[in-house]
Design a protein around this motif. Sequence first.
Motif, PDB file in Angstrom:
ATOM      1  N   SER A  44       0.806  -1.204  -0.055  1.00 39.86           N
ATOM      2  CA  SER A  44       0.145  -0.155  -0.023  1.00 39.86           C
ATOM      3  C   SER A  44       1.064   1.249   0.033  1.00 39.86           C
ATOM      4  O   SER A  44       2.003   1.249   0.025  1.00 39.86           O
ATOM      5  CB  SER A  44      -0.928   0.111   1.351  1.00 39.86           C
ATOM      6  N   PHE A  45       0.069   2.421  -0.213  1.00 37.60           N
ATOM      7  CA  PHE A  45       0.990   3.669  -0.200  1.00 37.60           C
ATOM      8  C   PHE A  45       1.107   4.167   1.125  1.00 37.60           C
ATOM      9  O   PHE A  45       0.099   3.767   2.206  1.00 37.60           O
ATOM     10  CB  PHE A  45       0.284   4.621  -0.970  1.00 37.60           C
ATOM     11  N   TRP A  56       4.707   9.112   6.533  1.00 38.66           N
ATOM     12  CA  TRP A  56       5.619  10.055   5.796  1.00 38.66           C
ATOM     13  C   TRP A  56       6.339  10.971   7.067  1.00 38.66           C
ATOM     14  O   TRP A  56       7.667  11.112   6.811  1.00 38.66           O
ATOM     15  CB  TRP A  56       4.816  10.946   4.818  1.00 38.66           C
ATOM     16  N   LYS A  82       5.316  -0.673   2.029  1.00 36.10           N
ATOM     17  CA  LYS A  82       4.819   0.596   1.763  1.00 36.10           C
ATOM     18  C   LYS A  82       5.631   0.784   0.371  1.00 36.10           C
ATOM     19  O   LYS A  82       6.778   0.631   0.022  1.00 36.10           O
ATOM     20  CB  LYS A  82       5.067   1.643   2.467  1.00 36.10           C
ATOM     21  N   VAL A  83       4.986   1.123  -0.941  1.00 34.15           N
ATOM     22  CA  VAL A  83       5.566   1.439  -2.139  1.00 34.15           C
ATOM     23  C   VAL A  83       6.363   2.427  -1.953  1.00 34.15           C
ATOM     24  O   VAL A  83       7.548   2.278  -2.786  1.00 34.15           O
ATOM     25  CB  VAL A  83       4.535   2.070  -2.947  1.00 34.15           C
ATOM     26  N   GLU A  84       6.465   3.511  -1.335  1.00 29.43           N
ATOM     27  CA  GLU A  84       7.453   4.610  -0.989  1.00 29.43           C
ATOM     28  C   GLU A  84       9.002   4.178  -0.672  1.00 29.43           C
ATOM     29  O   GLU A  84       9.933   4.920  -0.792  1.00 29.43           O
ATOM     30  CB  GLU A  84       7.163   5.518  -0.429  1.00 29.43           C
ATOM     31  N   TYR A  94       9.728   0.068  -7.797  1.00 32.71           N
ATOM     32  CA  TYR A  94       8.654   1.220  -7.407  1.00 32.71           C
ATOM     33  C   TYR A  94       7.437   0.882  -8.295  1.00 32.71           C
ATOM     34  O   TYR A  94       6.285   1.156  -7.979  1.00 32.71           O
ATOM     35  CB  TYR A  94       9.430   2.441  -7.411  1.00 32.71           C
ATOM     36  N   ARG A 100       3.608  -0.060  -7.189  1.00 31.94           N
ATOM     37  CA  ARG A 100       2.658   1.144  -7.453  1.00 31.94           C
ATOM     38  C   ARG A 100       1.474   0.561  -8.145  1.00 31.94           C
ATOM     39  O   ARG A 100       0.296   0.616  -7.689  1.00 31.94           O
ATOM     40  CB  ARG A 100       3.333   2.344  -8.029  1.00 31.94           C
ATOM     41  N   ALA A 106      -0.398  -1.648  -5.685  1.00 30.27           N
ATOM     42  CA  ALA A 106      -0.992  -0.850  -4.673  1.00 30.27           C
ATOM     43  C   ALA A 106      -2.080  -0.271  -5.108  1.00 30.27           C
ATOM     44  O   ALA A 106      -3.225  -0.227  -4.440  1.00 30.27           O
ATOM     45  CB  ALA A 106      -0.068   0.152  -3.961  1.00 30.27           C
ATOM     46  N   LYS A 107      -2.339   0.203  -6.552  1.00 30.01           N
ATOM     47  CA  LYS A 107      -3.177   0.415  -7.041  1.00 30.01           C
ATOM     48  C   LYS A 107      -4.278  -0.436  -7.174  1.00 30.01           C
ATOM     49  O   LYS A 107      -5.789   0.259  -7.212  1.00 30.01           O
ATOM     50  CB  LYS A 107      -2.903   1.510  -8.275  1.00 30.01           C
ATOM     51  N   ARG A 134      -6.117  -0.985  -4.131  1.00 37.20           N
ATOM     52  CA  ARG A 134      -7.001   0.058  -3.488  1.00 37.20           C
ATOM     53  C   ARG A 134      -8.127   0.362  -4.469  1.00 37.20           C
ATOM     54  O   ARG A 134      -9.431   0.289  -3.918  1.00 37.20           O
ATOM     55  CB  ARG A 134      -6.286   1.573  -3.716  1.00 37.20           C
TER      56      ARG A 134
END
Length: 201
Positions: free
Chosen positions: A93-94, A100, A148-150, A189, A193, A196-197, A200
């Motif tokens: 997920s993001f 952050w 987490k994607v980031e 990445y 991503r 995760a999309k 979602r």
Amino acid sequence: MENWAHLFIEQVKATSALEWLAVILGVAEVLLARANKVGLYPTGIAATLLWIYIFLHAHLFAESLLNVYYVVMSAYGWYHWVKKRDQPQVKVSFASRQEWIVTLLISFVGWGVLYLLLTKYTPSTVPIMDAWVSSTAWAGMWLLARRKVENWLLLNVSNLFAIPLLFHKHLVMASVLTLILFIVAIFGYLDWRKIAKGERA
């Protein structure tokens, strides 16, 4: 340019068997991470134990400490991914706003603390870079453990600065490995991503 090529060849020749093994395990780890396979953790733990020794020998103290952190976070991440058999795996997920904030705190507060420790307690000749590479990697590893994607973004900030740092310290194969990790992380990445999309949606 010729001098750089000569230096590179000489450093490759001087690379120890231990460093080659660490590089091979490191490549395997990042490929497993990109493929979203839990096997990245035992492979990564083996690689990081080798890097701890190698970086200590090269007087890259923050990098060595970073790898101790990697071992701890890998154990945490391994548990976090698998959890109990009757529970679903943690999904990709993001990062949230709160995550952050934690990520930025790890990066910048960690940078400052590591810099002070390196300048006061070690004979490090590269405390600013060593501290920055380590603190941003700490943040990326924390995000990776939480799937987490980031995580790939933070790890590549670290990789970008680590490549010249490792070459400067005559760890040429570690520098080459980091370049490989940088490239793979870009695709990692993009892959995560997309996952995760889809989750979602």
